[in-house]
Design a protein around this motif. Structure first.
Motif, PDB file in Angstrom:
ATOM      1  N   THR A 197      30.938 -22.926  16.603  1.00  0.00           N
ATOM      2  CA  THR A 197      30.428 -24.454  16.197  1.00  0.00           C
ATOM      3  C   THR A 197      30.725 -25.414  17.868  1.00  0.00           C
ATOM      4  OG1 THR A 197      31.859 -25.068  14.114  1.00  0.00           O
ATOM      5  CG2 THR A 197      31.293 -26.850  15.683  1.00  0.00           C
ATOM      6  N   GLN A 198      30.773 -25.327  18.334  1.00  0.00           N
ATOM      7  CA  GLN A 198      31.893 -25.173  20.001  1.00  0.00           C
ATOM      8  C   GLN A 198      30.002 -24.887  20.602  1.00  0.00           C
ATOM      9  OE1 GLN A 198      34.367 -23.530  22.317  1.00  0.00           O
ATOM     10  NE2 GLN A 198      34.053 -24.474  24.295  1.00  0.00           N
ATOM     11  N   LYS A 208      27.524 -14.335  10.917  1.00  0.00           N
ATOM     12  CA  LYS A 208      27.418 -14.697  12.217  1.00  0.00           C
ATOM     13  C   LYS A 208      27.144 -13.762  13.863  1.00  0.00           C
ATOM     14  CE  LYS A 208      32.174 -12.757  10.966  1.00  0.00           C
ATOM     15  NZ  LYS A 208      33.104 -12.177  10.431  1.00  0.00           N
ATOM     16  N   SER A 226      31.602 -15.038  17.406  1.00  0.00           N
ATOM     17  CA  SER A 226      32.795 -15.378  16.924  1.00  0.00           C
ATOM     18  C   SER A 226      33.180 -16.355  15.847  1.00  0.00           C
ATOM     19  CB  SER A 226      34.034 -14.857  17.630  1.00  0.00           C
ATOM     20  OG  SER A 226      33.944 -16.314  18.511  1.00  0.00           O
ATOM     21  N   ARG A 227      33.097 -16.772  14.806  1.00  0.00           N
ATOM     22  CA  ARG A 227      33.327 -17.724  13.869  1.00  0.00           C
ATOM     23  C   ARG A 227      34.220 -18.895  14.790  1.00  0.00           C
ATOM     24  NH1 ARG A 227      32.339 -18.564   9.393  1.00  0.00           N
ATOM     25  NH2 ARG A 227      31.883 -15.941   8.525  1.00  0.00           N
ATOM     26  N   ARG A 228      35.309 -18.196  15.408  1.00  0.00           N
ATOM     27  CA  ARG A 228      35.527 -19.506  16.317  1.00  0.00           C
ATOM     28  C   ARG A 228      35.142 -20.115  17.042  1.00  0.00           C
ATOM     29  NH1 ARG A 228      39.509 -18.538  20.415  1.00  0.00           N
ATOM     30  NH2 ARG A 228      38.992 -16.903  20.600  1.00  0.00           N
ATOM     31  N   HIS A 229      34.311 -19.393  18.224  1.00  0.00           N
ATOM     32  CA  HIS A 229      33.964 -20.835  18.922  1.00  0.00           C
ATOM     33  C   HIS A 229      31.813 -21.080  17.883  1.00  0.00           C
ATOM     34  CE1 HIS A 229      35.527 -17.811  21.801  1.00  0.00           C
ATOM     35  NE2 HIS A 229      37.082 -19.267  21.618  1.00  0.00           N
ATOM     36  N   SER A 253      31.081 -15.284  26.199  1.00  0.00           N
ATOM     37  CA  SER A 253      32.035 -13.966  25.805  1.00  0.00           C
ATOM     38  C   SER A 253      32.424 -13.794  27.456  1.00  0.00           C
ATOM     39  CB  SER A 253      31.601 -13.142  24.656  1.00  0.00           C
ATOM     40  OG  SER A 253      30.984 -12.712  25.249  1.00  0.00           O
TER      41      SER A 253
END
Length: 257
Positions: free
Chosen positions: A244-245, A226, A239-242, A208
Motif C-alpha cells: 500500500t505504501q 504480490k 512484499s504485502r507489508r509494503h 527493498s
C-alpha cells in the motif's frame, strides 16, 4: 566517449576497419580509437560488465569456427544488451543464421564488397553508434535531468534516459548492479545508496534493500499475486507489508506530472 572493438583474426581486415574508424574520428572527436582482438579468448579475457563497448565488429568465421562470431555475440548479449553488433564475414550465406541468432545485430557486412561500399557500411555503423550512444543521445534528451548519468569510484559508468530504465538492483557481486531497461539489461559498478544520494530529483524509489525502481515505468501492482508489473510486462515481487505504501508513493509521483 564511444568505445569500439573488432574481434577479427585477419590483420588485413583489422587494418581496413581501423583506417575507416580513424577517418571517422577526424570529424567525430567523441569516438575512441578502435580496439582490436585477434582471438575470441583474448576478447573474453578482457570483456566483462565494466569493459563493454558501444559498437562490436565481429568476424563470423573466427578461430576456425564458421559460427564463432555468432556464438560470441550471444555471449556478449548475456552482459551487454545495448551495444551495437555488426557481423563482418567472407561468407554471405551466413547472413540468415546471424540474424536468426536473436542477438539484435545492427548489420551484416560482407568482406568482399567493393571498397567504397565496405567503407560506407562501416561508416554507417559508426554513425548509428554515435547517434545511439554518444553525445547526440544527450542532445535528444530535452532536459539534463532526464538523463541518468552515473559513475562510481572512477569506473566506467552508465548513461541512459530515465524513461528507458525500469529498475536497478544489487547482484551477488559486491558493488555490481543490474539495470533492467526497456530494451534489455546491463551491469555496472555502483551502490544503491550512492545512486539515491545523487538522485536529488527523486527519479527512483527504494522498495527493498536490494532494489530501486523507476515509478514512472510501473504499469500496475497486482495485489493478488504480490508483483509489480512494469510497462513492458516485466515483473518484480513486492512484499504485502509494503504494497500500500509503495502503491501510494508511485501514484503520488505520477500525479505530480
Amino acid at each position: 566517449m564511444i568505445r569500439i572493438c573488432a574481434v577479427e583474426d585477419e590483420m588485413l581486415h583489422q587494418n581496413r576497419i581501423d583506417a575507416i574508424v580513424e577517418t571517422f574520428r577526424l570529424t567525430n572527436h567523441s569516438v575512441r580509437p578502435l580496439e582490436c582482438f585477434d582471438h575470441v579468448a583474448e576478447f573474453k579475457d578482457y570483456f566483462d560488465a565494466v569493459h563493454t563497448y558501444d559498437l562490436y565488429f565481429l568476424d563470423v568465421d573466427i578461430d576456425g569456427d564458421r559460427e564463432g562470431g555468432i556464438q560470441l555475440a550471444k555471449h556478449i548479449r548475456t552482459i551487454d544488451s545495448y551495444g551495437d553488433i555488426v557481423f563482418i564475414t567472407s561468407h554471405s550465406n551466413m547472413m540468415p543464421l546471424a540474424f536468426e541468432s536473436h542477438v539484435k545485430a545492427y548489420d551484416f557486412i560482407a568482406k568482399d564488397l567493393p571498397e567504397k561500399d565496405f567503407r560506407n557500411k562501416i561508416t554507417e555503423s559508426l554513425s548509428h553508434a554515435l547517434e545511439m550512444h554518444g553525445v547526440n543521445t544527450c542532445r535528444r534528451v530535452k532536459k539534463p535531468d532526464e538523463l541518468f548519468n552515473y559513475h562510481y569510484r572512477q569506473r566506467r559508468g552508465v548513461q541512459l534516459p530515465y524513461d528507458q530504465i525500469l529498475y536497478i538492483q544489487n547482484t551477488e557481486e559486491s558493488h555490481r548492479l543490474l539495470l533492467m531497461g526497456q530494451q534489455g539489461s546491463m551491469q555496472f559498478y555502483g551502490s544503491l545508496n550512492d545512486i539515491l544520494d545523487k538522485d536529488t530529483a527523486h527519479h527512483f524509489i527504494r522498495i527493498s534493500r536490494s532494489l530501486l525502481i523507476n515509478p514512472l515505468a510501473v504499469d500496475h501492482i497486482d495485489r493478488k499475486r504480490k508483483v509489480m508489473v512494469f510497462n513492458n510486462n516485466i515483473e518484480q515481487e513486492i512484499s504485502r507489508r509494503h504494497m500500500t505504501q509503495i502503491s501510494e508513493k508511485i501514484q503520488y509521483i505520477k500525479n505530480r506530472l
